[in-house]
Enzyme design. Structure first.
Site, PDB file in Angstrom:
ATOM      1  N   PHE A 167       1.157   3.177   7.873  1.00 49.22           N
ATOM      2  CA  PHE A 167       2.024   3.018   6.707  1.00 49.22           C
ATOM      3  C   PHE A 167       2.227   4.305   5.927  1.00 49.22           C
ATOM      4  O   PHE A 167       3.214   4.456   5.221  1.00 49.22           O
ATOM      5  CB  PHE A 167       1.461   1.946   5.766  1.00 49.22           C
ATOM      6  CG  PHE A 167       0.283   2.397   4.930  1.00 49.22           C
ATOM      7  CD1 PHE A 167       0.464   3.111   3.755  1.00 49.22           C
ATOM      8  CD2 PHE A 167      -1.020   2.102   5.325  1.00 49.22           C
ATOM      9  CE1 PHE A 167      -0.626   3.528   2.990  1.00 49.22           C
ATOM     10  CE2 PHE A 167      -2.103   2.512   4.577  1.00 49.22           C
ATOM     11  CZ  PHE A 167      -1.911   3.233   3.400  1.00 49.22           C
ATOM     12  N   LYS A 191       5.945   0.251  17.388  1.00 50.89           N
ATOM     13  CA  LYS A 191       5.500  -0.779  16.451  1.00 50.89           C
ATOM     14  C   LYS A 191       5.080  -0.070  15.166  1.00 50.89           C
ATOM     15  O   LYS A 191       3.979   0.439  15.055  1.00 50.89           O
ATOM     16  CB  LYS A 191       4.323  -1.564  17.028  1.00 50.89           C
ATOM     17  CG  LYS A 191       4.173  -3.011  16.508  1.00 50.89           C
ATOM     18  CD  LYS A 191       3.936  -3.137  15.026  1.00 50.89           C
ATOM     19  CE  LYS A 191       2.524  -2.755  14.628  1.00 50.89           C
ATOM     20  NZ  LYS A 191       2.297  -2.970  13.143  1.00 50.89           N
ATOM     21  N   GLU A 194       3.869  -2.784   9.272  1.00 53.29           N
ATOM     22  CA  GLU A 194       4.622  -3.885   8.663  1.00 53.29           C
ATOM     23  C   GLU A 194       4.776  -3.709   7.157  1.00 53.29           C
ATOM     24  O   GLU A 194       5.568  -4.417   6.524  1.00 53.29           O
ATOM     25  CB  GLU A 194       3.935  -5.225   8.971  1.00 53.29           C
ATOM     26  CG  GLU A 194       2.585  -5.440   8.321  1.00 53.29           C
ATOM     27  CD  GLU A 194       1.416  -4.792   9.056  1.00 53.29           C
ATOM     28  OE1 GLU A 194       0.265  -5.120   8.747  1.00 53.29           O
ATOM     29  OE2 GLU A 194       1.671  -3.937   9.949  1.00 53.29           O
ATOM     30  N   SER A 244      -6.713   4.310  10.967  1.00 53.07           N
ATOM     31  CA  SER A 244      -8.113   4.407  10.581  1.00 53.07           C
ATOM     32  C   SER A 244      -9.009   4.520  11.811  1.00 53.07           C
ATOM     33  O   SER A 244      -8.624   4.127  12.922  1.00 53.07           O
ATOM     34  CB  SER A 244      -8.523   3.183   9.758  1.00 53.07           C
ATOM     35  OG  SER A 244      -8.533   2.027  10.573  1.00 53.07           O
ATOM     36  N   CYS A 299      -4.041  11.417   5.994  1.00 50.20           N
ATOM     37  CA  CYS A 299      -5.262  11.725   6.727  1.00 50.20           C
ATOM     38  C   CYS A 299      -5.679  13.183   6.582  1.00 50.20           C
ATOM     39  O   CYS A 299      -6.803  13.539   6.919  1.00 50.20           O
ATOM     40  CB  CYS A 299      -5.115  11.361   8.202  1.00 50.20           C
ATOM     41  SG  CYS A 299      -3.892  12.364   9.081  1.00 50.20           S
ATOM     42  N   GLU A 399     -13.835   6.775   3.787  1.00 55.80           N
ATOM     43  CA  GLU A 399     -12.469   7.282   3.710  1.00 55.80           C
ATOM     44  C   GLU A 399     -11.728   6.441   2.668  1.00 55.80           C
ATOM     45  O   GLU A 399     -11.250   5.343   2.950  1.00 55.80           O
ATOM     46  CB  GLU A 399     -11.758   7.198   5.055  1.00 55.80           C
ATOM     47  CG  GLU A 399     -10.356   7.806   5.015  1.00 55.80           C
ATOM     48  CD  GLU A 399      -9.582   7.625   6.306  1.00 55.80           C
ATOM     49  OE1 GLU A 399      -8.645   8.401   6.534  1.00 55.80           O
ATOM     50  OE2 GLU A 399      -9.903   6.710   7.083  1.00 55.80           O
TER      51      GLU A 399
END
Length: 514
Positions: A167, A191, A194, A244, A299, A399
């Site tokens: 995302f 993909k 969402e 992640s 990240c 994180e």
């Protein structure tokens, strides 16, 4: 009570029916698929649902894969020149219409328009790299390895490849992968997250406008059902993923068990070591920009500043001073930092402030309850600075993925290096110093995949490759750069002997070695 509940439910359903639904993109057209499951897409700056996104079933993913498989036969045979022309056209369209995409990113992710523009610019670099595909996919030739025998290699596309993107960079991360995959002759099923799916559809339509044949680039939305369908589909040859660490490990293990190549880039806890001889103004600026840009949801964000004791007080004061000038609010209003992606994520990140206090750290700047330039229902958390964080605290270990910058005080270079190397993560790191010897030693000794010297976010340019070490990368394949082209092609070695009519049709070379 029953009557009131029914009325409320009906009103909610009526409101939902008035919202648009983001559909799949399969075979060059919008496709609803067989599933009626959907998920909400929020405007994080308002805290409201602005649209819904269709969730794919296993059959929907299968349709997308079969469509990509059918398109592969002709796309792999499309000339290099034609593929290159399409990528050049896509590059021009993306460059010209990037403000449209930036508005989509700000609307669904919440990042400010400046951060959105920066995201697109870094993705555009990879598109430009993909335009140089002929130089990266050519083979090699060795003449006369034995008399009359030549050996050469060619690089050929894999087939259908899957991309699963996060995302936090709904445009940039897909752009790290699909331009190289497509330019190399593969077909793609993407993909996206969402949580902010519209950028992927916008990019797919732009590729079509650039001349890409239908079926070469497909997009399916959804949750774990769609992810697992891609990981397990026998036709999908490779998977590219960013997310992640726990999910990256799952992706790597599941896709590998199903016989696929995998690029699985995981999480991070990036450290910035500030030595006593560093330019503290430069270091403070870097810490603020790298810690709070895109609300810390990246990240490569700096999460931990390792400050040597002798300069720690001065550095913290400079960081705090700069934070006081940051404006948090709606990304369309010229603010410095936008909201977090969801209310749940905001609450989770904000909870680390209490954890810091419980663990004995000093909360220098508390981002909870700050004045914002935006709707009060948005998913807000202001920049937060926590000093004297013990390395045993979850604030240090986890994180956090939000605008929380931790300061860990160290007695010198050796202790700072030891803390970085002891981390389970190895994505990015930085050192701030004016000592060339210390910088050179750091780049050699630190066990991290991407290193900055007086550069806080050391994301390589597109013609190098992006990827970390340890639990930040599963497998060996990094993204884009030379790694990208190697990942999306397979090498074939050919040993060739042709009869020579000048010698009566008799080959004189094999098996002799002369």
């Amino acid at each position: 009570m029953t009557e009131t509940s029914t009325t409320t439910a009906d009103a909610g359903e009526a409101t939902r029916s008035q919202l648009a639904t983001v559909e799949h993109w399969i075979g060059g057209a919008s496709v609803s698929g067989e599933s009626d499951r959907t998920g909400p897409v929020y405007n994080p700056a308002l805290g409201t649902v602005q649209k819904h996104v269709r969730f794919a079933s296993v059959a929907d993913v299968d349709l997308a894969v079969k469509t990509a498989e059918a398109a592969f036969a002709s796309w792999r045979d499309t000339s290099i020149a034609k593929r290159q022309q399409i990528m050049f056209a896509f590059r021009e369209l993306l460059n010209a219409r990037s403000p449209e995409l930036a508005a989509i990113l700000t609307s669904e992710h919440g990042k400010v328009l400046g951060d959105a523009a920066g995201e697109i610019a870094r993705g555009l670099e990879v598109v430009e790299l993909a335009c140089a595909m002929p130089g990266y996919t050519k083979g090699e030739y060795s003449e006369n390895v034995s008399t009359g025998i030549d050996v050469y290699t060619v690089r050929q596309p894999l087939g259908v490849v899957g991309i699963i993107s996060p995302f936090n960079f709904p445009a940039m991360v897909p752009l790290w992968f699909f331009p190289i995959a497509i330019a190399s002759g593969n077909t793609v099923v993407l993909k996206p997250s969402e949580k902010d799916p519209s950028a992927a559809i916008w990019l797919a339509k732009l590729m079509q406008e650039a001349g890409l044949p239908d079926g070469v680039f497909n997009v399916v939305h959804g949750d774990k059902v769609a992810v697992d369908a891609l990981l397990e589909h026998p036709t999908v040859r490779a998977i590219s993923f960013v997310g992640s660490t726990p999910i990256a490990k799952y992706i790597y293990e599941t896709a590998s068990a199903n016989g696929k190549r995998v690029q699985a880039l995981g999480g991070a806890k990036n450290h910035m070591l500030v030595l006593p001889d560093a330019d503290l103004d430069l270091a403070a600026d870097a810490a603020v920009n790298a810690g709070f840009g895109s609300a810390g949801e990246r990240c490569m964000a700096v999460s931990v500043v390792l400050a040597v004791d002798s300069v720690a007080d001065a550095l913290v004061a400079k960081v705090r001073e700069r934070m006081s000038g940051l404006k948090t609010g709606d990304g369309t209003r010229g603010t410095d930092m936008g909201p977090l992606i969801t209310r749940e994520h905001r609450d989770k990140v904000a909870g680390y402030v209490d954890v810091a206090l419980e663990d004995g750290a000093d909360v220098v700047v508390d981002g909870r309850g700050i004045e914002i330039d935006g709707d009060p229902d948005g998913f807000w958390l202001g920049p937060t600075l926590v000093d004297k964080v013990p390395t045993s605290s979850a604030v240090y270990r986890d994180e956090i993925f939000g605008p929380v910058l931790s300061v860990v005080r160290v007695d010198g270079y050796e202790e700072g290096l030891g803390i970085i190397n002891a981390s389970r993560y190895g994505n990015g790191t930085a050192i701030f110093t004016n000592d060339g010897g210390a910088a050179r030693r750091f780049q050699r000794e630190v066990t991290v995949g991407m290193v900055g010297i007086n550069v806080p976010i050391p994301v390589p340019v597109a013609y190098h490759s992006f990827g970390g070490w340890k639990d930040s990368l599963f497998g060996t394949s990094k993204s884009y750069g030379p790694h990208g082209f190697e990942f999306y092609t397979q090498e074939k070695a050919i040993t060739s002997r042709w009869l020579d009519p000048s010698h009566g049709g008799i080959n004189l070379g094999f098996p002799q070695h002369e």
